[in-house]
Design a protein around this motif. Structure first.
Motif, mmCIF file in Angstrom:
data_model
loop_
_atom_site.group_PDB
_atom_site.id
_atom_site.type_symbol
_atom_site.label_atom_id
_atom_site.label_comp_id
_atom_site.label_asym_id
_atom_site.label_seq_id
_atom_site.Cartn_x
_atom_site.Cartn_y
_atom_site.Cartn_z
ATOM 1 N N VAL A 99 56.303 39.969 33.450
ATOM 2 C CA VAL A 99 55.702 40.784 34.519
ATOM 3 C C VAL A 99 54.325 41.289 34.105
ATOM 4 O O VAL A 99 53.365 41.259 34.880
ATOM 5 C CB VAL A 99 56.629 41.975 34.853
ATOM 6 N N GLU A 100 54.253 41.751 32.838
ATOM 7 C CA GLU A 100 52.972 42.264 32.346
ATOM 8 C C GLU A 100 51.912 41.182 32.346
ATOM 9 O O GLU A 100 50.775 41.391 32.781
ATOM 10 C CB GLU A 100 53.140 42.771 30.909
ATOM 11 N N VAL A 101 52.306 40.024 31.816
ATOM 12 C CA VAL A 101 51.357 38.912 31.727
ATOM 13 C C VAL A 101 50.895 38.520 33.127
ATOM 14 O O VAL A 101 49.716 38.279 33.385
ATOM 15 C CB VAL A 101 51.992 37.699 31.016
ATOM 16 N N GLN A 102 51.874 38.489 34.048
ATOM 17 C CA GLN A 102 51.556 38.075 35.418
ATOM 18 C C GLN A 102 50.515 39.001 36.052
ATOM 19 O O GLN A 102 49.526 38.549 36.615
ATOM 20 C CB GLN A 102 52.839 38.092 36.257
ATOM 21 N N SER A 103 50.761 40.318 35.942
ATOM 22 C CA SER A 103 49.835 41.259 36.589
ATOM 23 C C SER A 103 48.474 41.204 35.923
ATOM 24 O O SER A 103 47.434 41.316 36.596
ATOM 25 C CB SER A 103 50.403 42.666 36.572
ATOM 26 N N ALA A 104 48.469 41.009 34.572
ATOM 27 C CA ALA A 104 47.183 40.924 33.870
ATOM 28 C C ALA A 104 46.379 39.721 34.353
ATOM 29 O O ALA A 104 45.183 39.811 34.644
ATOM 30 C CB ALA A 104 47.435 40.837 32.362
ATOM 31 N N ILE A 105 47.064 38.570 34.452
ATOM 32 C CA ILE A 105 46.360 37.341 34.881
ATOM 33 C C ILE A 105 45.865 37.502 36.312
ATOM 34 O O ILE A 105 44.735 37.123 36.643
ATOM 35 C CB ILE A 105 47.296 36.117 34.790
ATOM 36 N N ARG A 106 46.691 38.091 37.182
ATOM 37 C CA ARG A 106 46.300 38.245 38.596
ATOM 38 C C ARG A 106 45.038 39.072 38.738
ATOM 39 O O ARG A 106 44.176 38.799 39.558
ATOM 40 C CB ARG A 106 47.421 38.921 39.382
ATOM 41 N N MET A 107 44.947 40.112 37.879
ATOM 42 C CA MET A 107 43.777 40.972 37.995
ATOM 43 C C MET A 107 42.507 40.266 37.567
ATOM 44 O O MET A 107 41.447 40.471 38.150
ATOM 45 C CB MET A 107 43.976 42.237 37.137
ATOM 46 N N SER A 108 42.604 39.451 36.526
ATOM 47 C CA SER A 108 41.396 38.803 35.999
ATOM 48 C C SER A 108 41.283 37.362 36.436
ATOM 49 O O SER A 108 40.555 36.578 35.819
ATOM 50 C CB SER A 108 41.410 38.848 34.477
ATOM 51 N N ARG A 109 41.989 36.973 37.481
ATOM 52 C CA ARG A 109 42.046 35.569 37.887
ATOM 53 C C ARG A 109 40.669 34.965 38.120
ATOM 54 O O ARG A 109 40.365 33.854 37.706
ATOM 55 C CB ARG A 109 42.892 35.466 39.158
ATOM 56 N N ASN A 110 39.825 35.735 38.809
ATOM 57 C CA ASN A 110 38.485 35.240 39.136
ATOM 58 C C ASN A 110 37.681 34.913 37.895
ATOM 59 O O ASN A 110 37.004 33.895 37.820
ATOM 60 C CB ASN A 110 37.737 36.292 39.943
ATOM 61 N N ARG A 111 37.776 35.807 36.885
ATOM 62 C CA ARG A 111 37.010 35.598 35.650
ATOM 63 C C ARG A 111 37.492 34.350 34.945
ATOM 64 O O ARG A 111 36.701 33.562 34.412
ATOM 65 C CB ARG A 111 37.163 36.795 34.704
ATOM 66 N N ILE A 112 38.814 34.185 34.907
ATOM 67 C CA ILE A 112 39.373 33.011 34.216
ATOM 68 C C ILE A 112 38.924 31.741 34.935
ATOM 69 O O ILE A 112 38.490 30.764 34.314
ATOM 70 C CB ILE A 112 40.910 33.084 34.167
ATOM 71 N N ASN A 113 39.018 31.755 36.286
ATOM 72 C CA ASN A 113 38.603 30.573 37.055
ATOM 73 C C ASN A 113 37.160 30.218 36.786
ATOM 74 O O ASN A 113 36.810 29.056 36.554
ATOM 75 C CB ASN A 113 38.775 30.830 38.556
#
Lengths: 222, 562
Positions: A99-113
């Motif tokens: 859950v933690e990993v999921q919310s972290a990735i969702r928040m920074s999704r744009n940067r990762i993309n």
């Protein structure tokens, strides 16, 4: 001693990160579909960047500011390109909850993309749904503005036509009274009726109509 | 002194008025469908034959009647024979019903036109669901264009019995549509005569632009090849011939009284024979021209969908078998599928049910007509074009011109007999009945024709006096025999068809499935349908009976004058 440590680390690594492991996520990249000719090859350097981006996202979560790149484990890289990853805690014994990993990735999704020149469809995190951008909703729907403009134009045109029709009819009804005045003036001014000036019709004394033959010319000479 | 009858400013206005009335939505959305259903290129054979045998004679007759009698349909038929006044009245009633629902189509065109000024086009994307993780369910099951049409535009109820609320957006557009029609017919021929220059010519400009764009689209040739490949076996199908006859009849707009009304504003010496031939030829040529455009767009859409389908299959296989991205293409797909089936049979059989069978043929074969063609298929094609806003605006503007042109004819059919019979001011208020959407109007051919055997003998001398030339033997043969026979046999066919098939059915939109379903009309709606049909057809016998009785009473009352 070092060899033993190395084997231990890889063993733990294999234990924590494998397909369908607990708290593990599968990632899928479609680099060639996204970039065509400008596609880059997926190698260990790109993997390193990926780990760095995940660590970066985790560091934004409160209580996880000490996440290092070494805590992110990547395994089972295929030709597709797809792989699995997990994030471990500082002790490297357990993985962080999904859950933690999921919310972290969702928040920074744009940067990762953007680090990989990809988007939500070409860099997929399976089981992490992306937040879709809502369509822009202007405060006044555009269609109402255009409708209003056209509506006003039509109303104005209708009013103009109706008013000019009324004015025309009023002019027509005033018409007959004006005609009487001109008939009185006929004797004083030359008025044209049916293309013939009134004047000659009033001439006194008569006129000789040349269409009629005179007495002398009636009989042709012998 | 009697008020002089208003006239067209020049014969060109009359021709344009007839063209803008005849060339309407049917040319754009019905003819291409018929062409596709009944054998492509070979449908042109029954079409042209029906044009010569039925279309031109009846058109000439209507124009001649109007021009000679110089009155609207009621007066004209009453002048021919007092017992036939009912025919005129029936055509006015039918034109009234027609105007009611035809203007709703104009309202839809306005709605789409106003919505075309947005980026992205509202029918190109699905709206998001509640928690913004995916798209709206109904939209996912159907497509974004279907969703926009059925939900956002119509907000369609699941069945005809279920009432919905008033759709304010639609109501406003309908009011605007009626205002525009009012504006165009306000001053009679003076205003209509100027408007028809636009409504007749602008659609052709747009069609030409679309032709150029359509032919340059990727996949257009697929559509054209599919359409024009003749399937000669369809020539033996009686339905092809019947539909050709019906299409000619309704495309030219015969029997509604509009052409009589237009012709009544002609100078008595106008050469209506030449005009009749010109109008009917232009009408048919426009149908064929419009279907070329439609089929190139169809081909583009079908190819686009086919390629998307292939891409989805490729993606599915790439993801399931972790193949290298970009390895699978359309060309090697079949090969690789075979290899995968043999190498990984278990996994392949798991994936198989999800793989759709992509076929260009089946995409092309989805024949659509009517509102489905214009508001769903065309919008889907447009959203995939570059500069889609521009194409959308052009297209719906053209639809509007076509629709308004036909509406002018419909309203003329109603207003001309009314203005002839009473002295009313030129300001005729026309209220629109807006409210819930009327997509339920049954697609039946109107049962009000120009039925009786043409009194060609009586008429011939009048025509000679008018046009100054004797009637060609061709017209005589058609009027006396062939055309009435054709009309009567069509009438008999449709009547027997309705009797044999039993209950009438309609298409309803099922939101849960995201597609159309067929439902039966409930009883009370059948009663309404019956009432609509009866109200027009009963005019004919009732008026005839009334005239007969009135004459008998008159005959007994007044003594014969020596």
């Amino acid at each position: 001693m070092l060899c033993l440590l190395f084997f231990l680390v890889t063993a733990i690594h294999a234990e924590l990160c494998h397909p369908d492991a607990e708290n593990a996520f599968k990632v899928r990249l479609s680099i060639r579909s996204a970039l065509g000719d400008k596609a880059y090859a997926w190698d260990t350097n790109e993997e390193y960047l990926f780990k760095a981006m995940v660590a970066f996202s985790m560091r934004k979560v409160p209580n996880r500011e000490t996440t290092e790149i070494s805590h992110v484990l990547v395994c089972n890289v295929t030709q597709r390109v797809s792989f699995w990853f997990v994030v471990t805690d500082p002790s490297k014994n357990h993985t962080l909850p999904a859950v933690e990993v999921q919310s972290a990735i969702r928040m920074s999704r744009n940067r990762i993309n953007s680090a990989f020149f990809l988007n939500d469809q070409t860099l997929e995190f399976l089981k992490i749904p992306s937040t879709l951008a809502p369509p822009t909703d202007p405060s006044v729907p555009i269609w109402i503005i255009i409708f209003g403009v056209i509506f006003c134009i039509v109303i104005v045109a209708v009013m103009l036509l109706i008013l000019s029709g009324i004015r025309q009819r009023r002019r027509m009804s005033k018409g007959p009274t004006e005609v009487d005045d001109t008939e009185e003036k006929c004797e004083n001014t030359i008025t044209i009726e049916n293309g013939i000036p009134c004047d000659p019709l009033d001439t006194k004394g008569g006129r000789i109509n040349d269409a009629f033959l005179t007495e002398d010319e009636r009989l042709t000479p012998l | 002194m009697e008020k002089a009858r208003p006239l067209w400013a020049n014969p060109l206005q009359f021709v344009f008025a007839c063209i803008s009335y005849s060339v309407g939505l049917g040319n754009v959305w019905r003819f291409p469908y018929l062409c596709q259903m009944y054998g492509g290129g070979s449908f042109l054979v029954p079409y042209v034959i029906m044009l010569i045998v039925e279309g031109m004679p009846l058109l000439y007759l209507e124009l001649a009647v109007g021009q000679r009698m110089r009155q609207g349909s009621i007066g004209a038929w009453r002048t021919i024979s007092p017992y036939l006044g009912g025919v005129g009245l029936a055509s006015v009633v039918v034109s009234f019903f027609l105007s009611m629902y035809y203007n709703i189509i104009n309202a839809w065109a306005f709605w789409y036109l106003f919505h075309s000024f947005q980026d992205p086009l509202p029918w190109s994307v699905c709206p998001l669901n509640g928690n913004r993780t995916g798209y709206d369910e109904e939209c996912e099951k159907a497509s974004s264009t279907q969703y926009f049409w059925y939900r956002k535009t119509l907000n369609i109820a699941p069945a005809i019995q279920d009432g919905g609320g008033v759709q304010w957006g639609q109501a406003l557009c309908l009011v605007l549509a009626w205002l525009v029609v009012y504006l165009c017919t306000l001053r009679g021929t003076e205003s209509t005569g100027k408007v028809v220059y636009f409504t007749a010519l602008l659609p052709y400009c747009v069609l030409i632009i679309y032709l150029v764009r359509g032919l340059t689209l990727h996949g257009a040739t697929n559509g054209l090849a599919y359409m024009f490949t003749p399937k000669l076996d369809q020539l033996a199908n009686p339905k092809a011939w019947i539909n050709a006859a019906t299409q000619i009849f309704f495309s030219l707009g015969l029997g509604f009284g509009s052409l009589i009304a237009f012709a009544s504003y002609n100078q008595p010496s106008t050469n209506c024979q030449k005009h009749a031939i010109i109008v009917s030829l232009i009408n048919s040529a426009t149908s064929i021209f419009a279907s070329v455009v439609t089929f190139s767009i169809y081909g583009f859409k079908a190819t686009f969908n086919y390629e998307s389908c292939l891409n989805k299959v490729i993606l599915l296989l790439t993801n399931s078998f972790d193949l290298e991205d970009g390895f699978l293409t359309a060309s090697n797909l079949e090969q690789v599928k075979g290899y995968l089936a043999s190498a990984f049979p278990g996994k392949y059989s798991e994936v198989l049910p999800q793989m759709k069978n992509c076929s260009l043929e089946s995409e092309l074969a989805t024949a659509v007509q009517g509102t489905g063609l214009s508001f769903i298929v065309y919008t889907e094609a447009i959203k995939n074009m570059a500069a889609s806003q521009l194409w959308s605006v052009l297209y719906f503007f053209m639809l509007l011109m076509l629709g308004i042109g036909s509406m002018l004819g419909n309203t003329a059919a109603i207003l001309t007999p009314l203005t002839d019979s009473k002295v009313i001011s030129s300001h005729l208020p026309k209220e629109a009945i807006s409210g819930e959407e009327g997509t339920w109007f049954p697609n039946q051919p109107s049962l009000c024709f120009t039925p009786p055997p043409m009194c060609s003998i009586l008429f011939e001398s009048d025509l000679k006096a008018m046009t100054g030339r004797t009637l060609n033997w061709y017209w005589k043969v058609m009027w006396a025999g062939v055309s009435p026979l054709l009309i009567i046999s069509l009438f008999v066919f449709y009547l027997s068809d309705y009797i044999l098939t039993g209950t009438l059915q309609y298409q309803a939109w099922d939101a849960s499935q995201g597609q159309l379903v067929t439902k039966d009309y409930p009883l009370y709606t059948l009663a309404i349908i019956g009432l609509l049909v009866a109200s027009s057809t009963m005019c004919i016998p009732l008026v005839a009976l009334g005239t007969f009785i009135a004459r008998r009473l008159q005959g007994r009352g007044a003594p014969p004058v020596a």
